[in-house]
Design an enzyme around this catalytic site. Structure first.
Site, PDB file in Angstrom:
ATOM      1  N   GLU A  48      -2.780  -7.298   2.103  1.00  0.00           N
ATOM      2  CA  GLU A  48      -3.561  -6.981   0.897  1.00  0.00           C
ATOM      3  C   GLU A  48      -3.977  -8.241   0.147  1.00  0.00           C
ATOM      4  O   GLU A  48      -5.074  -8.304  -0.403  1.00  0.00           O
ATOM      5  CB  GLU A  48      -2.756  -6.048  -0.019  1.00  0.00           C
ATOM      6  CG  GLU A  48      -2.614  -4.630   0.510  1.00  0.00           C
ATOM      7  CD  GLU A  48      -3.941  -3.908   0.676  1.00  0.00           C
ATOM      8  OE1 GLU A  48      -4.947  -4.322   0.065  1.00  0.00           O
ATOM      9  OE2 GLU A  48      -3.987  -2.922   1.436  1.00  0.00           O
ATOM     10  N   TYR A 131      -4.859  -3.516  -8.430  1.00  0.00           N
ATOM     11  CA  TYR A 131      -5.184  -2.922  -7.139  1.00  0.00           C
ATOM     12  C   TYR A 131      -4.076  -3.173  -6.117  1.00  0.00           C
ATOM     13  O   TYR A 131      -3.631  -2.254  -5.421  1.00  0.00           O
ATOM     14  CB  TYR A 131      -6.515  -3.458  -6.594  1.00  0.00           C
ATOM     15  CG  TYR A 131      -6.615  -3.230  -5.107  1.00  0.00           C
ATOM     16  CD1 TYR A 131      -6.847  -1.956  -4.601  1.00  0.00           C
ATOM     17  CD2 TYR A 131      -6.375  -4.264  -4.194  1.00  0.00           C
ATOM     18  CE1 TYR A 131      -6.864  -1.716  -3.240  1.00  0.00           C
ATOM     19  CE2 TYR A 131      -6.392  -4.033  -2.830  1.00  0.00           C
ATOM     20  CZ  TYR A 131      -6.640  -2.756  -2.361  1.00  0.00           C
ATOM     21  OH  TYR A 131      -6.639  -2.515  -1.011  1.00  0.00           O
ATOM     22  N   ASP A 149     -10.229  -0.098  -4.158  1.00  0.00           N
ATOM     23  CA  ASP A 149     -10.831  -1.374  -3.758  1.00  0.00           C
ATOM     24  C   ASP A 149     -12.348  -1.203  -3.741  1.00  0.00           C
ATOM     25  O   ASP A 149     -12.869  -0.169  -4.180  1.00  0.00           O
ATOM     26  CB  ASP A 149     -10.281  -1.833  -2.400  1.00  0.00           C
ATOM     27  CG  ASP A 149     -10.792  -0.995  -1.234  1.00  0.00           C
ATOM     28  OD1 ASP A 149     -11.413   0.081  -1.460  1.00  0.00           O
ATOM     29  OD2 ASP A 149     -10.569  -1.397  -0.075  1.00  0.00           O
ATOM     30  N   CYS A 208     -24.370   9.192   6.583  1.00  0.00           N
ATOM     31  CA  CYS A 208     -24.105  10.484   5.946  1.00  0.00           C
ATOM     32  C   CYS A 208     -24.050  11.631   6.944  1.00  0.00           C
ATOM     33  O   CYS A 208     -23.400  12.651   6.685  1.00  0.00           O
ATOM     34  CB  CYS A 208     -25.166  10.769   4.879  1.00  0.00           C
ATOM     35  SG  CYS A 208     -25.212   9.542   3.549  1.00  0.00           S
TER      36      CYS A 208
END
Length: 355
Positions: A48, A131, A149, A208
């Site tokens: 991270e 975060y 994020d 999409c």
């Protein structure tokens, strides 16, 4: 955006994204497969920190290097800071590397090598912000935490057509993510949303047609997916000037160690003229002599400014320098000096120019 409209939509979004993740999770070296045992907190924390403002593709090799060289947080804490910074070279945003080392030392020496589980306690660690604390708590310890994020930010802003421009819109985006984050499995859900943003709900040309939450997406319904998240107008970046100095003898080049504070702090570099984010360098060489100046050999972009670099090459045979932080480094081993990308670009230019 009406918060009251969340519950039914939230359940459907959570279910669909979770189901999609089971079959389509990215295989990454710091992850555990969906629904399996929790991953090593050290690996989650390390990944991270590396992933902040950096792509997965760029991080993979660095993660492998670090975990092979320093398999545990105690190993990392026992390393020399200079070696950690050198191993980080090329990954950028070097304050992360300094904080990484500070955090490793803190966890190893103060917490007996054990990362805290709670988000509130993780926030106390050096270099761990909101975060990162949420991500570690959810992914490594199974705590319910709201993880947002850049990929999740984009996904959620589109799902709920959040019109408020960033950065103010982040409050609404976080509230929306809170609404769709399940009580159990928050870590898998966060990683599922990250994957959605990285592979389907991309900045440009989102896919999409294969999105599992297409029917729940307000932006898709409006036909304006790429409008979200709404960003403020870009400001022109100022351009700064710098001069690096090339001093070579007997197959070695003179390097310096940058001051511990400020940009690229503590990193090895070519000697330079004190450039900074807020000002040009003074262009004064570190010693008197004949210098051949090559104009604008490197152009480098930082987050808030761009830098144009001249390279001045020392032409005299006699070299007199007694700075304690100078290092003579063999040119045939320069790749292992751990130079930041900016300085590595100048070295590459000079070695190519010499051929």
């Amino acid at each position: 955006m009406a918060v009251d409209s969340f519950p039914a939509k939230a359940r459907k979004i959570s279910t669909n994204i979770g189901a999609h993740y089971v079959d389509n999770a990215r295989i990454l070296p710091w992850r555990s497969p969906p629904g399996s045992n929790l991953p090593d907190p050290y690996h989650v924390w390390l990944s991270e920190i590396m992933l902040q403002q950096t792509t997965v593709g760029a991080v993979k090799s660095y993660f492998d290097t670090f975990t092979q060289r320093w398999p545990t947080v105690q190993d990392l804490a026992g390393a020399k800071e200079a070696d950690v910074l050198a191993a980080w070279a090329g990954l950028g945003y070097y304050a992360r590397a300094r904080n990484l080392y500070k955090c490793a030392v803190y966890v190893a020496e103060t917490l007996n090598g054990i990362f805290p589980q709670k988000e509130s306690e993780l926030l106390k660690l050096p270099g761990v912000g909101a975060y990162t604390a949420a991500a570690i708590a959810a992914i490594a310890f199974g705590e319910r935490a709201v993880v947002v994020d850049a990929n999740i930010e984009r996904l959620v802003a589109r799902l709920f057509a959040i019109e408020t421009p960033l950065p103010r819109g982040r409050t609404e985006i976080r509230a929306a993510m809170d609404a769709i984050t399940p009580r159990h499995g928050a870590g898998d859900f966060a990683q599922a949303c990250m994957d959605m943003g990285a592979t389907i709900c991309t900045s440009k040309n989102p896919k999409c047609d294969i999105c599992p939450v297409q029917k729940q997406c307000a932006a898709f319904a409006g036909g304006n997916m790429e409008y979200f998240p709404v960003k403020p107008p870009k400001k022109d970046k100022p351009v700064r000037r710098a001069r690096f100095f090339w001093i070579e003898q007997k197959g070695k080049v003179l390097l310096a160690t940058r001051q511990p504070q400020g940009m690229l702090g503590g990193m090895r570099s070519l000697p330079d003229d004190g450039w900074a984010a807020g000002n040009d360098g003074h262009a004064t060489p570190p010693m008197t002599g004949e210098w051949q100046v090559h104009d604008n050999v490197v152009q480098h972009s930082f987050t808030h400014f761009s830098l144009e670099v001249d390279l001045a090459v020392y032409r005299n045979e006699k070299i007199v320098t007694n700075n304690d932080d100078n290092i003579w480094w063999a040119l045939d081993d320069i790749a292992n000096a751990g130079l930041p990308t900016l300085y590595a670009k100048a070295v590459k230019w000079k070695l190519k120019e010499q051929k």
